[in-house]
Design an enzyme around this catalytic site. Structure first.
Site, short mmCIF file in Angstrom:
data_model
loop_
_atom_site.label_atom_id
_atom_site.label_comp_id
_atom_site.label_asym_id
_atom_site.label_seq_id
_atom_site.Cartn_x
_atom_site.Cartn_y
_atom_site.Cartn_z
N ASP A 34 28.90 -11.53 -14.37
CA ASP A 34 29.87 -12.54 -14.78
C ASP A 34 30.95 -12.52 -13.69
O ASP A 34 31.64 -11.51 -13.51
CB ASP A 34 30.46 -12.14 -16.13
CG ASP A 34 31.60 -13.04 -16.57
OD1 ASP A 34 32.03 -13.92 -15.78
OD2 ASP A 34 32.10 -12.84 -17.69
N ILE A 35 31.05 -13.59 -12.96
CA ILE A 35 31.91 -13.62 -11.77
C ILE A 35 33.38 -13.31 -12.12
O ILE A 35 34.12 -12.80 -11.28
CB ILE A 35 31.76 -14.97 -11.03
CG1 ILE A 35 32.23 -14.84 -9.58
CG2 ILE A 35 32.50 -16.09 -11.74
CD1 ILE A 35 31.82 -16.00 -8.69
N VAL A 56 30.75 -22.04 -15.43
CA VAL A 56 31.53 -21.00 -14.77
C VAL A 56 33.00 -21.42 -14.66
O VAL A 56 33.90 -20.57 -14.71
CB VAL A 56 30.89 -20.65 -13.40
CG1 VAL A 56 31.07 -21.73 -12.36
CG2 VAL A 56 31.41 -19.32 -12.88
N ASP A 57 33.24 -22.70 -14.54
CA ASP A 57 34.61 -23.23 -14.46
C ASP A 57 35.39 -22.88 -15.74
O ASP A 57 36.52 -22.36 -15.68
CB ASP A 57 34.50 -24.76 -14.29
CG ASP A 57 35.81 -25.43 -13.93
OD1 ASP A 57 36.77 -24.72 -13.58
OD2 ASP A 57 35.85 -26.68 -13.97
N SER A 101 26.74 -25.93 -8.23
CA SER A 101 25.98 -27.16 -8.53
C SER A 101 24.67 -26.95 -9.30
O SER A 101 24.01 -27.93 -9.63
CB SER A 101 25.65 -27.98 -7.26
OG SER A 101 26.81 -28.60 -6.74
N GLY A 115 24.10 -25.74 -12.31
CA GLY A 115 24.17 -25.82 -13.77
C GLY A 115 24.22 -27.27 -14.21
O GLY A 115 23.25 -28.03 -14.06
N VAL A 116 25.40 -27.67 -14.68
CA VAL A 116 25.62 -29.04 -15.16
C VAL A 116 25.26 -30.07 -14.07
O VAL A 116 24.73 -31.15 -14.38
CB VAL A 116 27.10 -29.23 -15.56
CG1 VAL A 116 27.40 -30.67 -15.93
CG2 VAL A 116 27.45 -28.32 -16.73
N TYR A 117 25.49 -29.75 -12.81
CA TYR A 117 25.25 -30.71 -11.72
C TYR A 117 23.79 -30.77 -11.27
O TYR A 117 23.44 -31.57 -10.40
CB TYR A 117 26.19 -30.41 -10.54
CG TYR A 117 27.64 -30.85 -10.76
CD1 TYR A 117 28.04 -31.49 -11.93
CD2 TYR A 117 28.61 -30.63 -9.78
CE1 TYR A 117 29.36 -31.89 -12.12
CE2 TYR A 117 29.94 -31.03 -9.97
CZ TYR A 117 30.30 -31.66 -11.14
OH TYR A 117 31.62 -32.05 -11.32
#
Ligand code: AR6
Length: 165
Positions: free
Chosen positions: A8-9, A31-32, A115, A117-119
């Site tokens: 987990d960053i 992650v955001d 990019s 994941g969602v992207y």
């Protein structure tokens, strides 16, 4: 030395962690969302001073409650099939994060798989771009960490890195 870790960053005690943000820099999912939750509301407040960020660029903020000293927020491309300059934009997102880090004397830096994941950027192609740029900057940093969310992502990064080396 490039380190591929399953992590987990938000937990990493490095000089800077990179966020896969959106144009607003004011938070989102994935992650955001995790980075904004761990840093605290000050990150959103601070990022309002940036007035947004175009795809492929990067912006610096303090890490606030994170163990990391800084957050570098970058915006990766949305994947539209590869014909809209996605590879060059993803390369720029990594490259501009490194350039910003060098300007602030950052010696250790961790990246998520921007990019992917969602992207919806294909994971192996994204790992090839990520690791190629990381190799270019390897000698300028003490630690470069590819923080993978899953074991599957670690496997992808390791096999891509083996082919690049
Ligand atoms: N640590 C490390 N990696 C993570 C973590 C974590 N805590 N959480 C997720 N990942 P994504 P994107 C991985 O969707 O595709 C946001 O809403 C995840 O498994 O976070 O660039 C933004 O606001 C995946 O491999 O980012 C934007 O709107 C990688 O992080 C949009 O999503 C990136 O997935 C950006 O989409």
């Amino acid at each position: 030395m490039i380190e591929i870790l399953q992590a987990d960053i938000t937990t990493l005690p490095v000089d800077a962690i990179v966020n896969a943000a959106n144009h607003s820099l004011l938070g989102g999912g994935g992650v955001d969302g995790a980075i904004h939750r761990a840093a605290g509301p000050e990150l959103k407040q601070y990022n309002q001073t940036h007035g947004g960020c175009p795809t492929g660029e990067a912006r610096l903020s303090p890490g606030f409650k994170l163990p990391a000293k800084y957050v570098i927020s970058t915006v990766g491309p949305v994947w539209y099939g590869g014909e809209r300059g996605e590879a060059a934009l993803l390369d720029s997102a990594y490259r501009n994060s490194f350039i910003l880090a060098l300007q602030h004397d950052i010696k250790s830096i961790a990246f998520p798989a921007i990019s992917t994941g969602v992207y919806a950027y294909p994971k192996e192609m994204a790992a090839r771009t990520a690791l190629a740029v990381m190799k270019e900057y390897e000698s300028k940093f003490e630690r470069i960490i590819a923080a993978c969310h899953t074991r599957e992502d670690v496997d992808i990064y390791e096999s891509v890195l083996a082919k690049l080396s």
